[in-house]
Structures are given as structure tokens and as C-alpha cells.
Design a protein around this motif. Structure first.
Motif, PDB file in Angstrom:
ATOM      1  N   UNK A   1      -4.044  14.143  11.689  1.00 44.15           N
ATOM      2  CA  UNK A   1      -3.470  13.842  10.529  1.00 44.15           C
ATOM      3  C   UNK A   1      -4.580  12.792   9.926  1.00 44.15           C
ATOM      4  N   UNK A   2      -5.499  13.515   8.982  1.00 47.67           N
ATOM      5  CA  UNK A   2      -6.358  12.796   8.331  1.00 47.67           C
ATOM      6  C   UNK A   2      -5.759  12.261   6.933  1.00 47.67           C
ATOM      7  N   UNK A   3      -6.803  11.846   6.138  1.00 49.87           N
ATOM      8  CA  UNK A   3      -6.343  11.260   4.769  1.00 49.87           C
ATOM      9  C   UNK A   3      -5.724  12.430   3.869  1.00 49.87           C
ATOM     10  N   UNK A   4      -6.310  13.396   4.010  1.00 47.10           N
ATOM     11  CA  UNK A   4      -5.839  14.231   2.941  1.00 47.10           C
ATOM     12  C   UNK A   4      -4.472  14.763   3.411  1.00 47.10           C
ATOM     13  N   UNK A   5      -4.108  15.058   4.899  1.00 49.22           N
ATOM     14  CA  UNK A   5      -3.026  15.442   5.408  1.00 49.22           C
ATOM     15  C   UNK A   5      -1.955  14.316   4.981  1.00 49.22           C
ATOM     16  N   UNK A   6      -2.310  13.271   5.162  1.00 45.71           N
ATOM     17  CA  UNK A   6      -1.301  11.963   5.070  1.00 45.71           C
ATOM     18  C   UNK A   6      -0.780  11.927   3.529  1.00 45.71           C
ATOM     19  N   UNK A   7      -1.624  12.331   2.761  1.00 44.67           N
ATOM     20  CA  UNK A   7      -1.369  12.239   1.186  1.00 44.67           C
ATOM     21  C   UNK A   7      -0.310  13.415   0.779  1.00 44.67           C
ATOM     22  N   UNK A   8      -0.750  14.714   1.481  1.00 42.20           N
ATOM     23  CA  UNK A   8       0.110  15.844   1.281  1.00 42.20           C
ATOM     24  C   UNK A   8       1.689  15.383   1.699  1.00 42.20           C
ATOM     25  N   UNK A   9       1.506  14.954   3.102  1.00 43.41           N
ATOM     26  CA  UNK A   9       2.770  14.674   3.872  1.00 43.41           C
ATOM     27  C   UNK A   9       3.763  13.560   2.882  1.00 43.41           C
ATOM     28  N   UNK A  10       3.179  12.523   2.560  1.00 46.05           N
ATOM     29  CA  UNK A  10       3.608  11.633   1.707  1.00 46.05           C
ATOM     30  C   UNK A  10       4.445  12.314   0.532  1.00 46.05           C
ATOM     31  N   UNK A  11       3.539  13.147  -0.096  1.00 44.38           N
ATOM     32  CA  UNK A  11       4.003  13.643  -1.615  1.00 44.38           C
ATOM     33  C   UNK A  11       5.199  14.591  -1.495  1.00 44.38           C
ATOM     34  N   UNK A  12       4.980  15.274  -0.136  1.00 47.96           N
ATOM     35  CA  UNK A  12       6.115  16.483   0.012  1.00 47.96           C
ATOM     36  C   UNK A  12       7.294  15.591   0.477  1.00 47.96           C
TER      37      UNK A  12
ATOM     38  N   UNK B   1       0.826  -1.349  -0.015  1.00 50.81           N
ATOM     39  CA  UNK B   1       0.085  -0.037   0.081  1.00 50.81           C
ATOM     40  C   UNK B   1       0.906   1.439   0.001  1.00 50.81           C
ATOM     41  N   UNK B   2       0.191   2.393  -0.283  1.00 50.13           N
ATOM     42  CA  UNK B   2       1.056   3.636  -0.592  1.00 50.13           C
ATOM     43  C   UNK B   2       1.508   4.365   0.949  1.00 50.13           C
ATOM     44  N   UNK B   3       2.283   4.997   0.916  1.00 50.08           N
ATOM     45  CA  UNK B   3       2.888   5.650   1.813  1.00 50.08           C
ATOM     46  C   UNK B   3       1.852   6.551   2.751  1.00 50.08           C
ATOM     47  N   UNK B   4       0.885   6.976   2.063  1.00 52.17           N
ATOM     48  CA  UNK B   4       0.080   7.890   2.474  1.00 52.17           C
ATOM     49  C   UNK B   4      -0.959   6.996   3.356  1.00 52.17           C
ATOM     50  N   UNK B   5      -1.223   5.712   2.781  1.00 54.42           N
ATOM     51  CA  UNK B   5      -2.243   4.929   3.488  1.00 54.42           C
ATOM     52  C   UNK B   5      -1.712   4.490   5.075  1.00 54.42           C
ATOM     53  N   UNK B   6      -0.193   4.226   4.913  1.00 52.07           N
ATOM     54  CA  UNK B   6       0.276   3.882   6.063  1.00 52.07           C
ATOM     55  C   UNK B   6       0.376   5.188   7.099  1.00 52.07           C
TER      56      UNK B   6
END
Length: 671
Positions: free
Chosen positions: A519-530, A505-510
Motif C-alpha cells: 500500500x503506497x501513497x496512491x493506493x492509500x489515497x484511493x482506499x481513503x476516498x472509497x 492529518x488525512x486518513x490517507x496519510x495515516x
């Protein structure tokens, strides 16, 4: 070698045409012309011929409805056009406000609305290429949906081939379960000791997310298609025209819709269905109002989340009076104590309600809620039931005032209420309830999505001392699971496979699964991308986080605090040692990401080195976006073979046209 004669081919085609015709009558038009036994004989005859001549089997044969293989999981698929959610209207005033906004943006223009029933099910997208059904997805987050093609093939109301060989057509709709099918399903589950579904919507969603398509096939699902998405080779000017086209193509369209000349007609139609909705054989939770003209829709546009040309009218909450028998406490994954009212069971919105969340002590005090009170409860759609008010004048003197406990009911540790907060929290960070709820969150659908690992199994694993934290899940063995209650050989192996599959699974999911506070889904996705990797995020300081758009001081402080704790860093280390993905899969250099930032592409024609989906993904990963139509806001048109009218329009508007070689050079990333 078996000889295939023209007679055999003709017989197969005749049987397929006849079966498809009766499928259309039965599942789409609700007007069967033969008995079930006669239909079964036709299908059996076709199946016998296909077994004898397997080389004549085609993907759209009626016998291909149920796949044999159990799926490993559901992959994410990008929508060609976003599947936006709708804004809500809760009364006549909200509808008139919507109409006023539409008219203010289209001054002096005549406006028609189309009003449709809002089926309470799961939003789906069907893709047809040259008339053949090739893919079906869920709505997902609006940008990406889950590929559930195999399961949707089992739904007989979905034609595997439509009436015209249109180059590409995306159709959007709602998969649902009838009230009758829902009752029967829950009766069977009750008899076998399985957990009951809360409502038809949950049953439909759960049925379409089965890894075994045979389970989906057994659930008697149906669909109504309500609109067109991305399409090629069609010209449609109005939404009502689009619905008529869908019906013409052999797709199932709900006939309970109306074209209204003004908002007064819309309101009248909504009020009519508010009183008639329980007469329907399926559940609806409102109506959807859409501007009819597609040109006007395009000019009205959309916000980030919702189209400006459509709105959902939600029915007022149903209410009932019952008795509060008790108030219990549940300790969540962050240690918050949540009070829940245990109610005398009551029917609301077609379901039996026996619990209602009370949220916190302040609400209990404000509403003066006591054990033993008569209470007004409500449930709008599938929202969690709540206590609206109690009736002090009906008290008999034996009601009990409730106060939050001073010690945790799970571990007997002190409970505190931090200054400025409404929540009461257990002070023991090793409280078994916190561990249990944390693992339940870790395996949940939007986190690591480990199918089959529900609350009851997690509880058993903890009680058996097999699991203390999420990392222990990746060391479970077959012999550990087979001993658990209601875990047979097949379900044990399926669960082990699901756990193994989650490693990719993606880093954002983890990140979301770790349950870091705020840290919700949106914040997790942003942090993973950054940050691109777990290690870089763990080493980040608060200033590194607060400079990121959408990451405020509260999130930054919480992330730094989480990774400053040695036990959390050790947990991540154990997860990494177990083989979980710790890297963002689509890292791009800053230069590359800036190359296409803010650029809009249109893709047309057939590409040699890319599928359309691959080209779209490449553009989006580099910061660009893909549109389905050419306009003055388009920056590039990527052209393959047989591009059609989109290329001509690009030339007319002076938009830069890219061939495939130029596009490949543009998206190449220097190491």
C-alpha cells in the motif's frame, strides 16, 4: 498621536525604491552597485522609520523578508494548473525519438525548441496578485503543493512586488543552494555535530521546509524562474517570450538558454553543457528541452504524468573506481534484509560516496561482488549510488565471498527467502529493527510528516523504552524528550507540537504510515476516498477491495491480512483513542460525486462567496476538474464580476455560463 507628514511618507518610499533597486542588482542581475555596509545602512534607516511609524509598514516592504513566528506546519495548496514532472532522455537517440514524436503530432509544422539548464534544486510556484507576491508553494505531488510562502519571502532573489500590476500571475522555477553556500553550511553543521546534507538539492529542500523562517533566511538560497503557469491579464505566444517577460518583470531568469531551430542544435547544446557543467557555481543534472510555441504545446498536450512538449536530458552517470571494504545488512520495516557495500570514500557528482546499496543476494551473485573487490560505482543525479561491476582480474586472493545470513543480525531469529522472491526476510514480526523502521516510516514526510522526529531520535526513544509502536509517540511528555541527546527545551517542545499537529492529518496519510505491505501513497489515497473511514476499511472483505479500480488482488489480500491481525486492530484503536483522524475529511455521496464527474470548468472574474481556490476545491471534490483556459472541451464557465475575455469566448463557443448562485446550487450536497 504621532503626525505622519508627507516628508516621512516620501522618505519611506524613497528608501524602499532604493533598496529594491539594489536587491534587483545584487540578487537578480548579479551586478551590485554598493557595498554590503552601504546596503545595511539603508535597510537600518528604513527599519527605524517603520518602527516609529508602524502604520506605514506594507507587505512588500524590504524589511518584511524574515517572519518572526515559527510555523505549525505546511498546509496543502491546489495548483491551478498541474505541475507535471518531465520524461527523461539519456542520450542522443532519446532526444531524436522525442523530436520524432513531436513532429508526428504536428505534421508539416515548423518547430523551435528552447533549451535550458536543469537546475538541481526544489521546484517552486510563486503567485502574484496585482503585482504583489501573495503565495509560494512546492511542487508536491503535482496536484497539491506545500504552502511555504513565509520561507520563500526570506529568499532575496524573489521580488515581493513585480514591475507590473498583473491581475494574477503564477511563475514556476527552481530554488537552489550554490556550491559555495552548501560547503559552508556543511562545515558549520559538522562543527556543531549535526547531520550533514548529502548534496545541494537536499540542503535547499530541507531549508525551505523549516518551520522557523529565520533558519531558511540563514541558508543563502537563490532561485531561477523558468516558466509561466496560470495567468490572467497577459498574452504570451512563446516560451522564450515568456522568459523575456519574466526578466522584464524583475524575476531572476537563467540566461544560459537557447532557442534552437532543430534537434541537431539541441543535441549540440546539450553536449556542450555536459562538459562545462562543473564550471558553474551551482549544480545542474541535465538540460530541459521545450517546444517554444505555446499553441503547439497546448495541442501536444500531456500524459497523466508528463507533458508531450518537453523532456529532460539527463547527464550520463558519473563513475569512479573504489574498493569494497565490507558488506553490512540493514533490516527494513517489512523485515527485508538489505545488503549495503561500505566503500573506500570516493567523489561522485560533487559528493562523497561511502556506501552503495546491493539490493539483494541475486545481484551480488550475478555481479560476483566480493568484500575487498575493486569496483566501478556510479551516481546519476541524486540517485542512490550503486556498484556497476567489479574487476575479478585485479583480485589478490584475500577477497571474501558474501552470503546473506541465516539469522537476523538484529534479533537472531531465522531468516527465510520465500519461494519466488528475491528478498530475504526476518521471521520475527516483533524484531526490534522492524519496529524501529516501521516507526521511522510512520513519521516520515509522506506519511504522518512529524517534523523533527528523525531516525536518531526514534532510536533513542526505543532504547529508552519510551516507544514500542507508533501509538506510544502520542503519549510522550516534555520530561521524556528533554533527557534525550541533543534535545533542548525548544526542540523538545517543537517536537511535541509537531506530534500533536499530526493528529489532524488525512486518513490517507495515516493509512500509508501504517506501512501495510504493497500500500503506497496512491493506493492509500484511493482506499481513503472509497471507504471514507478507517472502520469501514477494516471491516472490508477482499471482494470489496478488488472491485475498486487500481486496487489489485495483491493489495486487497495484503489489506485484509493486515486488519485480520488482532495486534494491528489494537494499534489502530490506540491511535484513535489518542485523537488521530480516522475519517476522510471530504466524503461525498455517490450521487453528488457523479454530478460533476468528467466535467471541465473554467473560473473567471471575482466571486463573492468563494475564493478561486475554494471554488476549484469544491469542483474537484465533486469529481470535476478546473482548466485555466476556455476551449471546446470546456463544459461550464463560472463567472464572477469583471470576467474578461473568457466569458466572451464561452459565449462564442456556446458553452454554458454559470453565475455564482447557479454554481452554489449545483455543488450543494443533499444530506
Amino acid at each position: 498621536m504621532v503626525t505622519i507628514t508627507p516628508d516621512i511618507k516620501d522618505k519611506i518610499e524613497e528608501l524602499r525604491r532604493e533598496i529594491n533597486y539594489h536587491n534587483q542588482l545584487y540578487y537578480v542581475l548579479d551586478n551590485p552597485a554598493i557595498t554590503d555596509e552601504q546596503y545595511d545602512r539603508l535597510l537600518k534607516e528604513l527599519l527605524e522609520i517603520e518602527v516609529a511609524y508602524p502604520e506605514l509598514i506594507t507587505a512588500d516592504s524590504p524589511t518584511r523578508r524574515v517572519g518572526g513566528e515559527i510555523q505549525k506546519g505546511f498546509k496543502a495548496v491546489p495548483h491551478r494548473l498541474p505541475m507535471l514532472s518531465l520524461g527523461n532522455a539519456f542520450g542522443e537517440g532519446d532526444l531524436r525519438d522525442f523530436d520524432r514524436r513531436v513532429r508526428n503530432n504536428l505534421p508539416g509544422e515548423e518547430i523551435e525548441y528552447v533549451v535550458e539548464l536543469k537546475i538541481d534544486g526544489l521546484a517552486i510556484s510563486l503567485w502574484y496578485e496585482n503585482g504583489l507576491f501573495v503565495r509560494g508553494t512546492t511542487r508536491g505531488d503535482g496536484e497539491f503543493g506545500e504552502d511555504i510562502t513565509t520561507n520563500l519571502r526570506t529568499v532575496k532573489a524573489i521580488p515581493l512586488r513585480i514591475a507590473r500590476e498583473i491581475p494574477f500571475l503564477e511563475v514556476r522555477g527552481e530554488a537552489y543552494m550554490s556550491k559555495e553556500a552548501f560547503v559552508k553550511l556543511n562545515q558549520v553543521r559538522e562543527e556543531t555535530g549535526e547531520q550533514l546534507f548529502a548534496n545541494p538539492r537536499n540542503a535547499a529542500a530541507g531549508s525551505l521546509r523549516q518551520l522557523d523562517p529565520k533558519v531558511t533566511a540563514s541558508r543563502n538560497l537563490s532561485v531561477y524562474m523558468y516558466g509561466l503557469g496560470y495567468m490572467e491579464g497577459l498574452s504570451v505566444t512563446g516560451h522564450a517570450q515568456g522568459l523575456a517577460l519574466l526578466k522584464e518583470l524583475g524575476l531572476r531568469v537563467n540566461q544560459q538558454h537557447k532557442v534552437c531551430k532543430d534537434i541537431d542544435e539541441v543535441i549540440e547544446y546539450c553536449q556542450r553543457w555536459q562538459g562545462q557543467r562543473f564550471e558553474l557555481p551551482y549544480a545542474i543534472d541535465g538540460l530541459v528541452i521545450k517546444v517554444n510555441s505555446l499553441d503547439q504545446q497546448q495541442r501536444l498536450g500531456a500524459t497523466i504524468k508528463s507533458p508531450r512538449w518537453a523532456i529532460a536530458f539527463k547527464f550520463p552517470a558519473e563513475q569512479a573506481i573504489t574498493t569494497i571494504k565490507d558488506i553490512i545488512i540493514r533490516v527494513g520495516r517489512t523485515g527485508v534484509l538489505t545488503p549495503t557495500a561500505i566503500l573506500e570514500p570516493v567523489q561522485l557528482a560533487g559528493t562523497t560516496v561511502s556506501k552503495a546499496t546491493l539490493h539483494n543476494q541475486d545481484i551480488i551473485t550475478q555481479k560476483d561482488i566480493r568484500i575487498g573487490d575493486k569496483a566501478l560505482v556510479q551516481k546519476a543525479g541524486d540517485i542512490i549510488p550503486e556498484v556497476v561491476q567489479v574487476f575479478p582480474e585485479q583480485r589478490e586472493g584475500n577477497e571474501v565471498t558474501f552470503s546473506m545470513p541465516e539469522i537476523c543480525p538484529e534479533c537472531a531469529s531465522p531468516v527465510v527467502r520465500e519461494e519466488g522472491q528475491v528478498a530475504h526476510r526476518c521471521t520475527n514480526e516483533y524484531c526490534p529493527a522492524i519496529s524501529r523502521e516501521g516507526i521511522i516510516h510512520f513519521v516520515s514526510r509522506n506519511a504522518m510528516d512529524i517534523v523533527g522526529l528523525g531516525e536518531s531520535i526514534v532510536t533513542q526513544l526505543i532504547r529508552a523504552e519510551l516507544v514500542k509502536d507508533p501509538s506510544d509517540l502520542y503519549h510522550l511528555k516534555y520530561e521524556d524528550l528533554i533527557r534525550l541527546e541533543r534535545m533542548g527545551a525548544r526542540s523538545s517542545q517543537n517536537l511535541l507540537d509537531a506530534i500533536e499537529s499530526s493528529k489532524g492529518n488525512s486518513l490517507a496519510q495515516l493509512l500509508f504510515g501504517l506501512g501495510i505491505r504493497h500500500v503506497g501513497e496512491r493506493a492509500a489515497k484511493i482506499l481513503a476516498q472509497q471507504f471514507g473511514s478507517m472502520q469501514r476499511l477494516m471491516d472490508a472483505e477482499q471482494e470489496d477491495l478488488t472491485i475498486i479500480p487500481e486496487i489489485g488482488p495483491k493489495i486487497a489480500e495484503s489489506v485484509v491480512d493486515y486488519f485480520s491481525r488482532q495486534e494491528n486492530r489494537k494499534l489502530v484503536e490506540r491511535l484513535a483513542d489518542s485523537g488521530l483522524n480516522m475519517e476522510e475529511q471530504t466524503q461525498l455521496s455517490q450521487t453528488a460525486a457523479m454530478t460533476l464527474a468528467g466535467k471541465t470548468f473554467v473560473v473567471t472574474g471575482t466571486l463573492e462567496g468563494f475564493s478561486r481556490q475554494e471554488a476549484q476545491r469544491a469542483i474537484e471534490e465533486l469529481g470535476g476538474k478546473v482548466s485555466g483556459s476556455v476551449s471546446k472541451n470546456t463544459d461550464y464557465v463560472l463567472v464572477g464580476e469583471n470576467p474578461g475575455s473568457k466569458r466572451d469566448k464561452a459565449v462564442k463557443l456556446g458553452i454554458r455560463i454559470l453565475n455564482e448562485q447557479e454554481f452554489t446550487e449545483m455543488i450543494s450536497i443533499e444530506e
